[in-house]
Design an enzyme around this catalytic site. Structure first.
Site, PDB file in Angstrom:
ATOM      1  N   CYS A 123      -4.298  11.064   1.915  1.00 58.27           N
ATOM      2  CA  CYS A 123      -3.536   9.811   1.775  1.00 58.27           C
ATOM      3  C   CYS A 123      -2.080  10.010   1.366  1.00 58.27           C
ATOM      4  O   CYS A 123      -1.180   9.660   2.124  1.00 58.27           O
ATOM      5  CB  CYS A 123      -4.237   8.905   0.770  1.00 58.27           C
ATOM      6  SG  CYS A 123      -5.956   8.619   1.173  1.00 58.27           S
ATOM      7  N   LYS A 168       0.830  -1.212   0.000  1.00 61.06           N
ATOM      8  CA  LYS A 168       0.000   0.000   0.000  1.00 61.06           C
ATOM      9  C   LYS A 168       0.869   1.268   0.000  1.00 61.06           C
ATOM     10  O   LYS A 168       0.644   2.204  -0.775  1.00 61.06           O
ATOM     11  CB  LYS A 168      -0.925  -0.027   1.226  1.00 61.06           C
ATOM     12  CG  LYS A 168      -1.695   1.247   1.478  1.00 61.06           C
ATOM     13  CD  LYS A 168      -2.687   1.535   0.357  1.00 61.06           C
ATOM     14  CE  LYS A 168      -3.189   2.944   0.428  1.00 61.06           C
ATOM     15  NZ  LYS A 168      -4.573   3.102   0.552  1.00 61.06           N
ATOM     16  N   LYS A 199       0.368  11.866   3.817  1.00 62.72           N
ATOM     17  CA  LYS A 199       0.542  11.126   5.076  1.00 62.72           C
ATOM     18  C   LYS A 199       1.302   9.817   4.854  1.00 62.72           C
ATOM     19  O   LYS A 199       2.186   9.466   5.637  1.00 62.72           O
ATOM     20  CB  LYS A 199      -0.853  10.881   5.662  1.00 62.72           C
ATOM     21  CG  LYS A 199      -1.111   9.542   6.281  1.00 62.72           C
ATOM     22  CD  LYS A 199      -2.529   9.391   6.733  1.00 62.72           C
ATOM     23  CE  LYS A 199      -3.385   8.518   5.849  1.00 62.72           C
ATOM     24  NZ  LYS A 199      -3.129   7.103   5.816  1.00 62.72           N
TER      25      LYS A 199
HETATM   26  C1  UGA Z   1      -5.038   7.882  -3.410  1.00 61.07           C
HETATM   27  C2  UGA Z   1      -4.738   6.683  -4.325  1.00 61.07           C
HETATM   28  O1  UGA Z   1      -4.859   7.071  -5.695  1.00 61.07           O
HETATM   29  C3  UGA Z   1      -5.690   5.529  -4.032  1.00 61.07           C
HETATM   30  O2  UGA Z   1      -5.319   4.406  -4.823  1.00 61.07           O
HETATM   31  C4  UGA Z   1      -5.586   5.161  -2.541  1.00 61.07           C
HETATM   32  O3  UGA Z   1      -6.510   4.146  -2.191  1.00 61.07           O
HETATM   33  C5  UGA Z   1      -5.902   6.403  -1.693  1.00 61.07           C
HETATM   34  O4  UGA Z   1      -4.971   7.458  -2.036  1.00 61.07           O
HETATM   35  C6  UGA Z   1      -5.719   6.018  -0.236  1.00 61.07           C
HETATM   36  O5  UGA Z   1      -4.590   5.773   0.168  1.00 61.07           O
HETATM   37  O6  UGA Z   1      -6.726   5.855   0.459  1.00 61.07           O
HETATM   38  P1  UGA Z   1      -6.876   9.829  -3.399  1.00 61.07           P
HETATM   39  O7  UGA Z   1      -6.114  10.394  -2.253  1.00 61.07           O
HETATM   40  O8  UGA Z   1      -8.359   9.714  -3.325  1.00 61.07           O
HETATM   41  O9  UGA Z   1      -6.353   8.344  -3.730  1.00 61.07           O
HETATM   42  O10 UGA Z   1      -6.577  10.754  -4.642  1.00 61.07           O
HETATM   43  P2  UGA Z   1      -5.780  10.668  -6.007  1.00 61.07           P
HETATM   44  O11 UGA Z   1      -6.719  10.640  -7.119  1.00 61.07           O
HETATM   45  O12 UGA Z   1      -4.743   9.635  -5.963  1.00 61.07           O
HETATM   46  O13 UGA Z   1      -5.067  12.113  -5.998  1.00 61.07           O
HETATM   47  C7  UGA Z   1      -4.131  12.461  -4.988  1.00 61.07           C
HETATM   48  C8  UGA Z   1      -3.558  13.830  -5.271  1.00 61.07           C
HETATM   49  O14 UGA Z   1      -2.730  13.814  -6.435  1.00 61.07           O
HETATM   50  C9  UGA Z   1      -4.606  14.903  -5.544  1.00 61.07           C
HETATM   51  O15 UGA Z   1      -4.212  16.091  -4.908  1.00 61.07           O
HETATM   52  C10 UGA Z   1      -4.595  15.060  -7.049  1.00 61.07           C
HETATM   53  O16 UGA Z   1      -4.991  16.334  -7.489  1.00 61.07           O
HETATM   54  C11 UGA Z   1      -3.114  14.842  -7.341  1.00 61.07           C
HETATM   55  N1  UGA Z   1      -2.871  14.378  -8.724  1.00 61.07           N
HETATM   56  C12 UGA Z   1      -3.324  13.178  -9.141  1.00 61.07           C
HETATM   57  C13 UGA Z   1      -2.119  15.184  -9.575  1.00 61.07           C
HETATM   58  O17 UGA Z   1      -1.672  16.301  -9.223  1.00 61.07           O
HETATM   59  N2  UGA Z   1      -1.853  14.746 -10.845  1.00 61.07           N
HETATM   60  C14 UGA Z   1      -2.307  13.541 -11.296  1.00 61.07           C
HETATM   61  O18 UGA Z   1      -2.023  13.199 -12.462  1.00 61.07           O
HETATM   62  C15 UGA Z   1      -3.059  12.741 -10.419  1.00 61.07           C
END
Ligand code: UGA
Length: 433
Positions: free
Chosen positions: A259, A203, A262
């Site tokens: 997520c 994870k 952290k």
């Molecule tokens: C993330 C993981 O993608 C999930 O697989 C995981 O289950 C989850 O954490 C967790 O640990 O519970 P999440 O935090 O919902 O999911 O959001 P993401 O879609 O991964 O985005 C995280 C951050 O990265 C956001 O701030 C988003 O804007 C940024 N991001 C994402 C970018 O700046 N560029 C991208 O191409 C993708």
């Protein structure tokens, strides 16, 4: 199968609802009595697309119930723990919610119960809990089953997992988990069985790798700006190499949410405590921490150093589009930096305004993008919401004071805006000089 979920946050509630919709009997437990009362009245505490539909289905079929009383889990076969594991000041994961829920539930563990940790926990936690229970003469397999749902796409991700990871040495627990995930096994989704430590580390490794892709592409976008190249086309072309993949290569404000920041800190903390050199982790953390400062400098270069009294229509405040979650939002970090420079922020987000009104009283909230744009000296777009791409920029042109658009997610059509007379700026591409 009778299942309990402890914790009704994004992971616990979505998984609980979805397992119930798949035909299991699920009881969701949360200490927050208001939350449970609201759930009894059919009110969901979070926004997730399609969750309401599956929630209604599970309630109608009597497969989903809620309680704040642990007694209700006395007869279940499997107890999933899905409570928060926030960062402590030193970066370590704070496991106090895990341990207090175990304290509450342990007297209801019977000889056939298994305990499954869905929360993201440091390597060794499942082993430690199993040992801790043994010391109290409670014999119970403690399984690691990390969650990979994204907020805003949680229902879709639940139904379409890339893999299901199960860490346990107990054959009994393995068989029970196979039964719980039965509907996925028949669709040939890879089930990865391993030991608990490896499962816990999978994870952290997954989240860190994705965060590393984002930090990398943000640095590439800086390089693109300097050497007059186009980050959008670069991301696309680089991602077409199937070994790299096109996802998580969208440049922006950096990663936020509850997520990635952290989890990377927790993994970093583990490497420090074990004396392991982790230069990539250091770099990802530093690069993401610097990101808002870099963006602020860009904005000052465009709008001028004196921001005192400048009105900015700020669109998008959640930590990403499609969610109401504002925890560790980079957009809010940028709002705070702009406010410190004297700018007046007029903010709008399609989903998270209630959370902003409750938690960020320093931010002036508006009911629509159009309202926020009235008399604005500039528009800043901070998340990739579909709604922002569909805005009527002819209408907005008549509302704003100066036609500046700073698109920090590169979601708008530059040519069309420039034709309408806007000064359009984005990241990793040069349009207006
Ligand atoms: C993330 C993981 O993608 C999930 O697989 C995981 O289950 C989850 O954490 C967790 O640990 O519970 P999440 O935090 O919902 O999911 O959001 P993401 O879609 O991964 O985005 C995280 C951050 O990265 C956001 O701030 C988003 O804007 C940024 N991001 C994402 C970018 O700046 N560029 C991208 O191409 C993708």
């Amino acid at each position: 199968m009778n299942i309990a979920f402890i914790g009704t946050g994004y992971v616990g509630l979505v998984s609980g609802v979805m397992f119930a919709a798949l035909g299991h009997n699920v009881i969701c437990i949360d200490n927050n009595i208001d939350k449970i009362n609201n759930l009894h009245q059919g009110k969901l505490p979070i926004y997730e697309p399609e969750l309401d539909k599956y929630f209604a289905k599970a309630i109608t079929s009597n497969q989903l119930s809620f309680s704040s009383n642990y007694e209700s889990i006395a007869d279940v076969d499997a107890i999933f723990i899905a409570v928060g594991t926030p960062s402590k000041d030193n970066g370590d994961a704070d496991l106090s919610y895990i341990y207090s829920s175990i304290d509450n539930l342990k007297k209801y563990i019977h000889p056939n119960t298994i305990l499954i940790i869905k929360s993201t926990v440091p390597v060794g936690t499942c082993k430690f809990i199993e040992e801790m229970l043994k010391q109290e003469n409670i014999s119970c397999p403690v399984v690691s089953n990390p969650e990979f749902l994204r907020e805003g796409k949680a229902v879709y991700d639940f139904l379409n997992p890339d893999r299901i990871v199960i860490g346990t040495n107990s054959n009994y627990a393995k068989d029970l988990l196979k039964e719980i995930y039965n509907s996925f096994i028949s669709t040939h989704i890879p089930l990865v069985f391993t030991d608990t430590n490896t499962s816990e580390l999978i994870k952290y490794a997954s989240n860190t790798f994705l965060a590393m892709k984002i930090a990398f592409i943000n640095e590439m976008s800086e390089i693109c700006e300097t050497v007059d190249s186009n980050i959008n086309i670069l991301s696309y072309a680089v991602g077409l190499d199937h070994r790299i993949g096109t996802e998580f290569l969208q440049a922006g404000l950096g990663f936020g949410g509850s997520c990635f920041p952290k989890d990377i800190k927790a993994l970093h903390s583990l490497t420090r405590s074990k004396g392991i050199s982790a230069k990539i982790l250091d770099a990802v953390i530093d690069s993401n921490q610097e990101r808002c400062g870099i963006i602020l400098t860009k904005i000052l270069n465009i709008l001028g150093n004196n921001m005192e009294g400048l009105q900015i229509a700020f669109l998008g405040l959640a930590f990403k589009a499609g969610t109401d979650d504002i925890r560790h939002s980079k957009a809010i970090e940028l709002v705070n930096l702009l406010q410190k420079k004297g700018a007046i922020i007029k903010a709008y987000d399609p989903i998270c305004m209630d959370n902003i009104k409750e938690n960020n009283k320093n931010i002036q909230c508006y009911d629509s993008s159009y309202d926020a744009c009235i008399d604005a000296d500039s528009i800043i777009i901070a998340t990739e919401c579909d709604e922002f791409q569909k805005l009527d920029f002819d209408k907005i042109k008549k509302l704003i004071k100066s036609p500046y658009i700073i698109d920090l997610k590169n979601i708008l059509d530059a040519d069309s805006l420039i034709n309408k007379g806007y000064k359009y700026y984005c990241i990793g591409r040069n349009f207006t000089r």
